[in-house]
Design a protein around this motif. Structure first.
Motif, PDB file in Angstrom:
ATOM      1  N   THR A 110      -1.027  -6.244  -6.835  1.00  0.00           N
ATOM      2  CA  THR A 110      -2.341  -6.179  -7.488  1.00  0.00           C
ATOM      3  C   THR A 110      -3.503  -6.431  -6.528  1.00  0.00           C
ATOM      4  O   THR A 110      -4.655  -6.249  -6.905  1.00  0.00           O
ATOM      5  CB  THR A 110      -2.421  -7.148  -8.683  1.00  0.00           C
ATOM      6  N   SER A 162      -6.359  -2.033  -4.477  1.00  0.00           N
ATOM      7  CA  SER A 162      -7.302  -1.394  -5.392  1.00  0.00           C
ATOM      8  C   SER A 162      -6.653  -0.177  -6.041  1.00  0.00           C
ATOM      9  O   SER A 162      -6.004   0.617  -5.360  1.00  0.00           O
ATOM     10  CB  SER A 162      -8.547  -0.974  -4.606  1.00  0.00           C
ATOM     11  N   GLY A 163      -6.779  -0.061  -7.350  1.00  0.00           N
ATOM     12  CA  GLY A 163      -6.203   1.081  -8.062  1.00  0.00           C
ATOM     13  C   GLY A 163      -4.782   0.865  -8.534  1.00  0.00           C
ATOM     14  O   GLY A 163      -4.176   1.767  -9.126  1.00  0.00           O
ATOM     15  N   TYR A 175       0.838  -1.207   0.000  1.00  0.00           N
ATOM     16  CA  TYR A 175       0.000   0.000   0.000  1.00  0.00           C
ATOM     17  C   TYR A 175       0.872   1.255   0.000  1.00  0.00           C
ATOM     18  O   TYR A 175       0.575   2.224  -0.696  1.00  0.00           O
ATOM     19  CB  TYR A 175      -0.953  -0.001   1.202  1.00  0.00           C
TER      20      TYR A 175
END
Length: 158
Positions: free
Chosen positions: A35, A38-39, A6
């Motif tokens: 992956t 998110s994003g 993250y």
């Protein structure tokens, strides 16, 4: 504290930068971690899981002489893999792993990985070792690689 994948995502988004990976002993675990965020499609381009030596050579462009001279588990091969995938995918940064999730060779015990991080300012490598069995080693290698990448980007080393 936020998990490293993250933090990497936030860092890459802030820099408007992209990432690619070349994985051998981690077998896609780095790609999997990235992956899961998110994003991540906004900064993660993809990976080559170059498990076979011939794929390291033909897809990533690792010179066969480098493998013969230094061995597949080496700083030099890790660096060539990272540079190769960065060129292939035209990413800002790249990360690579080559090592032994289990089983040893003449140089290293099992649980040994060479990690390379590559970017506009060059390439850095790290020798990392753990002893958590095959699955645990693969997980730890992937986290160690992302942590190393994060540090290299933050310090401007790559």
């Amino acid at each position: 504290q936020m998990e490293v994948q993250y933090r990497i995502g936030e860092l890459l988004k802030a820099k408007n930068a992209s990432l690619s990976a070349a994985e051998s002993c981690t077998g896609g675990q780095i790609s999997h971690l990235i992956t899961m965020v998110s994003g991540s499609s906004s900064y993660y381009l993809g990976s080559v899981t170059s498990y076979a030596i011939k794929i390291k050579e033909s897809v990533l462009g690792v010179p066969s002489e480098t493998i013969e001279h230094y061995g597949v588990v080496s700083s030099e091969v890790a660096a060539a893999m990272a540079e190769g995938v960065r060129n292939l995918m035209n990413s800002t940064y790249s990360i690579s792993t080559t090592g032994l999730a289990e089983g040893c060779d003449e140089h290293y015990p099992d649980g040994t990985v060479w990690i390379a991080a590559c970017g506009p300012n060059g390439t850095k490598t790290l020798l990392y070792h753990c002893n958590s069995g095959r699955k645990g080693n693969i997980r730890q290698f992937a986290k160690a690689a992302l942590t190393f990448l994060e540090g290299c980007i933050l310090k401007g080393d790559i």
